[in-house]
Design a protein around this motif. Structure first.
Motif, PDB file in Angstrom:
ATOM      1  N   LYS A 246       0.841  -1.203   0.000  1.00 46.89           N
ATOM      2  CA  LYS A 246       0.000   0.000   0.000  1.00 46.89           C
ATOM      3  C   LYS A 246       0.877   1.254   0.000  1.00 46.89           C
ATOM      4  CE  LYS A 246      -4.112  -1.833   2.199  1.00 46.89           C
ATOM      5  NZ  LYS A 246      -5.110  -1.693   3.229  1.00 46.89           N
TER       6      LYS A 246
ATOM      7  N   ALA B  46      -2.195  12.716   0.321  1.00 42.25           N
ATOM      8  CA  ALA B  46      -3.527  12.294   0.766  1.00 42.25           C
ATOM      9  C   ALA B  46      -3.547  10.780   0.977  1.00 42.25           C
ATOM     10  CB  ALA B  46      -4.577  12.708  -0.262  1.00 42.25           C
ATOM     11  N   GLY B  47      -2.917  10.066   0.058  1.00 39.77           N
ATOM     12  CA  GLY B  47      -2.846   8.601   0.160  1.00 39.77           C
ATOM     13  C   GLY B  47      -2.078   8.184   1.403  1.00 39.77           C
TER      14      GLY B  47
ATOM     15  N   PHE C  44      -1.725   9.931   4.129  1.00 39.23           N
ATOM     16  CA  PHE C  44      -2.553  10.274   5.292  1.00 39.23           C
ATOM     17  C   PHE C  44      -3.563   9.152   5.551  1.00 39.23           C
ATOM     18  CE2 PHE C  44      -6.413  12.180   7.117  1.00 39.23           C
ATOM     19  CZ  PHE C  44      -5.878  12.800   8.230  1.00 39.23           C
ATOM     20  N   HIS C  45      -4.130   8.639   4.470  1.00 40.74           N
ATOM     21  CA  HIS C  45      -5.117   7.568   4.581  1.00 40.74           C
ATOM     22  C   HIS C  45      -4.475   6.291   5.148  1.00 40.74           C
ATOM     23  CE1 HIS C  45      -8.778   5.422   3.656  1.00 40.74           C
ATOM     24  NE2 HIS C  45      -8.041   4.464   3.145  1.00 40.74           N
TER      25      HIS C  45
ATOM     26  N   LYS D 261      -3.889   6.573   8.810  1.00 39.66           N
ATOM     27  CA  LYS D 261      -5.145   6.410   9.558  1.00 39.66           C
ATOM     28  C   LYS D 261      -5.510   4.922   9.655  1.00 39.66           C
ATOM     29  CE  LYS D 261      -9.493   8.824   9.692  1.00 39.66           C
ATOM     30  NZ  LYS D 261     -10.522   8.028   9.091  1.00 39.66           N
ATOM     31  N   GLU D 262      -5.302   4.242   8.552  1.00 32.86           N
ATOM     32  CA  GLU D 262      -5.603   2.809   8.515  1.00 32.86           C
ATOM     33  C   GLU D 262      -4.725   2.034   9.509  1.00 32.86           C
ATOM     34  OE1 GLU D 262      -5.744  -0.362   5.009  1.00 32.86           O
ATOM     35  OE2 GLU D 262      -6.032   1.696   4.290  1.00 32.86           O
TER      36      GLU D 262
END
Ligand code: FEO
Length: 169
Positions: A140, A149-150, A152-153, A156-157
């Motif tokens: 990932k 943005a990716g 950051f995601h 969070k995951e």
């Protein structure tokens, strides 16, 4: 009574698990101070899991009338180039741990110590799970590249993963 060769191999592994715990702690610190709080949560928890691994081995050695020993451990790396660098190194480290566990398992077969072989089955399964989880995370991270943005995601995951896995061995 624990076979002395097996006892030495397990004591060496106890030190490796203890080093793993410190290595992930060091990586968690780097993530926390470099803007990846989710990855930090994940690695702090991973560090705790490694401590649980070494405790499991310590109790096993002592319960088999051996004597668990703690050897000196080296200082873990504290600087990393990126989150990609961190997780690339986690995977590399876990692959080396898998090899060590397999070597000890091989020794238990040679020495006909089936009880320790049975004990190590838990670690063999754990290594499969850990390598699979870390390589999924690594893929990932590679996929998002420099996309903020990716990233950051993903962070969070990782935080959600560490909450979900809390309390699970
Ligand atoms: Fe204790 Fe991550 O292996």
């Amino acid at each position: 009574m624990l076979n002395p060769k097996i006892e030495t191999a397990l004591n060496n592994q106890i030190t490796k698990e203890e080093f793993s715990s410190r290595l992930y702690l060091s990586m968690a610190i780097w993530c926390e101070v470099n803007g990846y709080p989710g990855a930090a949560d994940f690695l702090y928890k991973h560090s705790d899991e490694e401590r649980m691994h070494l405790m499991k081995m310590i109790h096993y050695v002592n319960n088999r009338r051996g004597f668990a020993h703690l050897f000196a451990i080296e200082e873990p790396q504290s600087e990393y180039a990126s989150l990609l660098d961190v997780f690339t190194q986690v995977l590399k480290h876990e692959e080396s741990i898998t090899e060590y566990i397999n070597d000890i398992y091989g020794l238990t077969v040679e020495e006909r110590d089936y009880s320790t072989g049975n004990f190590l089955q838990w670690f063999i399964t754990e290594q499969i799970e850990e390598e699979s989880l870390i390589s999924t995370i690594l893929n990932k991270i590679k996929l998002v590249g420099n996309d903020k943005a990716g990233m950051f995601h993903i962070d969070k995951e990782l935080s959600e993963m560490s909450i979900k896995n809390t309390g699970v061995e």
